[in-house]
Design a protein around this motif. Sequence first.
Motif, PDB file in Angstrom:
ATOM      1  N   ALA A 147       1.094  -1.447  -0.042  1.00  0.00           N
ATOM      2  CA  ALA A 147       0.178   0.037   0.109  1.00  0.00           C
ATOM      3  C   ALA A 147       0.768   1.430   0.465  1.00  0.00           C
ATOM      4  N   LEU A 148       1.551   1.763   0.477  1.00  0.00           N
ATOM      5  CA  LEU A 148       2.484   2.072   1.179  1.00  0.00           C
ATOM      6  C   LEU A 148       3.227   2.876  -0.551  1.00  0.00           C
ATOM      7  N   LEU A 204      -4.809   2.221   4.667  1.00  0.00           N
ATOM      8  CA  LEU A 204      -4.267   3.311   4.013  1.00  0.00           C
ATOM      9  C   LEU A 204      -4.687   3.668   2.060  1.00  0.00           C
ATOM     10  N   CYS A 205      -4.861   2.538   1.324  1.00  0.00           N
ATOM     11  CA  CYS A 205      -5.484   2.582   0.351  1.00  0.00           C
ATOM     12  C   CYS A 205      -7.080   2.617  -0.073  1.00  0.00           C
ATOM     13  N   ARG A 206      -7.723   3.159   1.229  1.00  0.00           N
ATOM     14  CA  ARG A 206      -8.839   3.589   1.614  1.00  0.00           C
ATOM     15  C   ARG A 206      -8.138   5.186   1.560  1.00  0.00           C
ATOM     16  N   ASP A 207      -7.409   5.944   2.343  1.00  0.00           N
ATOM     17  CA  ASP A 207      -7.850   6.651   2.584  1.00  0.00           C
ATOM     18  C   ASP A 207      -7.012   7.189   1.198  1.00  0.00           C
ATOM     19  N   GLN A 208      -5.901   7.360   0.049  1.00  0.00           N
ATOM     20  CA  GLN A 208      -5.205   7.492  -1.499  1.00  0.00           C
ATOM     21  C   GLN A 208      -6.208   7.561  -1.916  1.00  0.00           C
ATOM     22  N   ARG A 209      -7.001   6.623  -1.613  1.00  0.00           N
ATOM     23  CA  ARG A 209      -8.002   6.837  -2.612  1.00  0.00           C
ATOM     24  C   ARG A 209      -7.287   5.525  -4.120  1.00  0.00           C
ATOM     25  N   LEU A 210      -7.084   4.139  -3.806  1.00  0.00           N
ATOM     26  CA  LEU A 210      -5.685   4.098  -4.452  1.00  0.00           C
ATOM     27  C   LEU A 210      -6.652   2.274  -4.647  1.00  0.00           C
TER      28      LEU A 210
END
Length: 238
Positions: A147-148, A204-210
């Motif tokens: 994710a990072l 992290l993926c949700r927050d970065q819209r990934l």
Amino acid sequence: MSQPAYKRILLKLSGEALMGDDAYGINRDVVAGIVRDVIDVTQIGVEVGVVIGGGNIFRGMAGAATGMDRATADYMGMLATVMNAMALADAFRAAGVNARVQSALRIDQVVEPYIRGKAIRYLEEGRVVVFGAGTGNPFFTTDTAAALRGAEIGADIVLKATKVDGIYTADPKKDPSATRFQRISFDEAIARNLAVMDATAFALCRDQRLPINVFSLFKAGALKRVVMGEDEGTLVYC
């Protein structure tokens, strides 16, 4: 020929995915199959970064790790991911594909350190970049590293390759009536308590819209169908 749905992807491979039917270690035939699938998508212009786990190697040391300090065990696991990254990169080179390994831990005599700008430049040049050593920190999984790194390199999607062809309403091995989700939102996946990735990686993926796609590594042509936007695996979207 139609264009791929994603220009740049981050492929997350578990160490166990490299084992095939072996108890631990690296199965050369399995690695060769992964390399062929990645080559198929690079040939249509997709830029590929890979984060790899180390469970296949660390599994062979599981007895020795029993009772070990968690941070020490995690650092050992990171070294195992570097070994896998080197093996995968070597398989790419043998197949005629330029691949580079970047490690979150400094092992300069063996692989180069992770530098975001260089990683992006390599991708733009058409090289496959394999990221080893997770995030470089204990207590974080390689899911979180995927994710990072996906967010850092500007990937369009994180592809989590597993032995199951998507996310199901229940465990398909235990419940024959379980059905596969074609698409599911982050919020619905959380509400249903579905184990897509570990909680830190998922947040992290949700927050970065990934977005994330969970698919089977062992279905022929699955990776290419995912990057072409076809109905393969399960898409987790924002």
